[in-house]
Design a protein around this motif. Structure first.
Motif, PDB file in Angstrom:
ATOM      1  N   VAL A 149       2.297   9.364  -6.126  1.00 39.50           N
ATOM      2  CA  VAL A 149       2.690  10.754  -5.865  1.00 39.50           C
ATOM      3  C   VAL A 149       3.828  11.170  -6.793  1.00 39.50           C
ATOM      4  N   LEU A 150       4.802  10.297  -6.959  1.00 41.60           N
ATOM      5  CA  LEU A 150       5.953  10.623  -7.804  1.00 41.60           C
ATOM      6  C   LEU A 150       5.540  10.804  -9.260  1.00 41.60           C
ATOM      7  N   PHE A 151       4.764   9.862  -9.783  1.00 39.77           N
ATOM      8  CA  PHE A 151       4.440   9.907 -11.206  1.00 39.77           C
ATOM      9  C   PHE A 151       3.475  11.038 -11.552  1.00 39.77           C
ATOM     10  N   ALA A 161       0.842  -1.203   0.000  1.00 40.12           N
ATOM     11  CA  ALA A 161       0.000   0.000   0.000  1.00 40.12           C
ATOM     12  C   ALA A 161       0.874   1.249   0.000  1.00 40.12           C
ATOM     13  N   ALA A 162       1.927   1.230   0.809  1.00 40.06           N
ATOM     14  CA  ALA A 162       2.848   2.368   0.833  1.00 40.06           C
ATOM     15  C   ALA A 162       3.525   2.530  -0.524  1.00 40.06           C
ATOM     16  N   GLY A 163       3.920   1.407  -1.142  1.00 34.92           N
ATOM     17  CA  GLY A 163       4.538   1.472  -2.462  1.00 34.92           C
ATOM     18  C   GLY A 163       3.609   2.085  -3.492  1.00 34.92           C
ATOM     19  N   ARG A 164       2.329   1.740  -3.415  1.00 41.66           N
ATOM     20  CA  ARG A 164       1.350   2.306  -4.354  1.00 41.66           C
ATOM     21  C   ARG A 164       1.219   3.812  -4.168  1.00 41.66           C
ATOM     22  N   PHE A 167       8.546  14.774   1.566  1.00 46.51           N
ATOM     23  CA  PHE A 167       7.193  14.301   1.880  1.00 46.51           C
ATOM     24  C   PHE A 167       7.165  12.786   2.055  1.00 46.51           C
ATOM     25  N   CYS A 168       7.762  12.062   1.112  1.00 48.01           N
ATOM     26  CA  CYS A 168       7.696  10.598   1.154  1.00 48.01           C
ATOM     27  C   CYS A 168       8.377  10.040   2.400  1.00 48.01           C
TER      28      CYS A 168
END
Length: 222
Positions: free
Chosen positions: A172-174, A164-167, A204-205
């Motif tokens: 956010v990045l893309f 979920a964190a990876g998603r 932020f991340c």
């Protein structure tokens, strides 16, 4: 063959092992300019420096070439990211590496073209759409999820579900990469440089998944 003769030889004779990659890169350029329907194999061959017949040695038709291009070109970036994640680095350092390298990629002209083609053409290929989701964004999310999982285990990140964190991190990045490509039209991006946006994303991340501060304890006076 002498060095001068080799330098003057056509690309498809000098670099036979790179023919598929040359063709795919040329296809991205031509499909990006003309779209799938209007693009011609003759134009792709000319851009790649090969004959039209050479394309058929690797791709049976224009649609197959398009499908391989959509899968192959972004997969190169992901394979490079997987290889460059520093072994032995902390999870925070690995996340920084991933974000910085991937930000550089999403700010390339080739990514902008690819993203536009995905939006405009991929709905014509339902099976390809599913393969693309699995091989590109899901693969990126799993890389991020593995980094998060290591960070949770080491205590660098709070207890959060890794995939979920990876998603969330991927999204956010893309989306910021997409916005940055159109920054002149987007007021909240207009005055920010790429480096400033990247610094904000990294900050932020790291804070979004970092350990939460311990709650303050109030002293009780008796």
């Amino acid at each position: 063959m002498s060095e001068s003769a080799q330098a003057n030889a056509p690309r498809w004779r000098r670099l036979p092992g790179e023919r598929p990659r040359q063709i795919l890169d040329a296809a991205l350029e031509v499909f990006g300019e003309r779209g799938l329907a209007a693009a011609r194999l003759e134009d792709i061959a000319r851009s790649a420096g090969v004959s039209k017949g050479t394309i058929y040695l690797y791709f049976p038709n224009k649609e197959a070439l398009f499908c391989d291009m959509i899968r192959e070109i972004p997969s190169r970036h992901i394979a490079t990211v997987e290889a460059m994640i520093t072994e032995g680095a902390t999870a925070r350092e690995q996340l920084r590496e991933y974000l910085r390298y991937t930000w550089d990629y999403v700010r390339t002209p080739s990514f902008e073209i690819l993203y536009r083609l995905i939006l405009s053409e991929l709905h014509h290929f339902p099976d390809l759409y599913e393969q693309f989701i699995e091989e590109v964004p899901m693969r990126s999310m799993r890389i991020l999820g593995d980094i998060v999982k290591r960070g949770v285990a080491s205590g660098e990140f709070r207890d959060i579900e890794p995939l979920a964190a990876g998603r969330m991190l991927h999204s956010v990045l893309f989306i910021h990469g997409v916005w940055a490509a159109k920054r002149a039209r987007i007021p909240f991006m207009r005055d920010l440089s790429d480096n400033q946006v990247l610094d904000q994303l990294v900050d932020f991340c790291l804070h979004a998944i970092g350990q939460l501060p311990a709650p303050a304890t109030s002293s009780v006076h008796t």
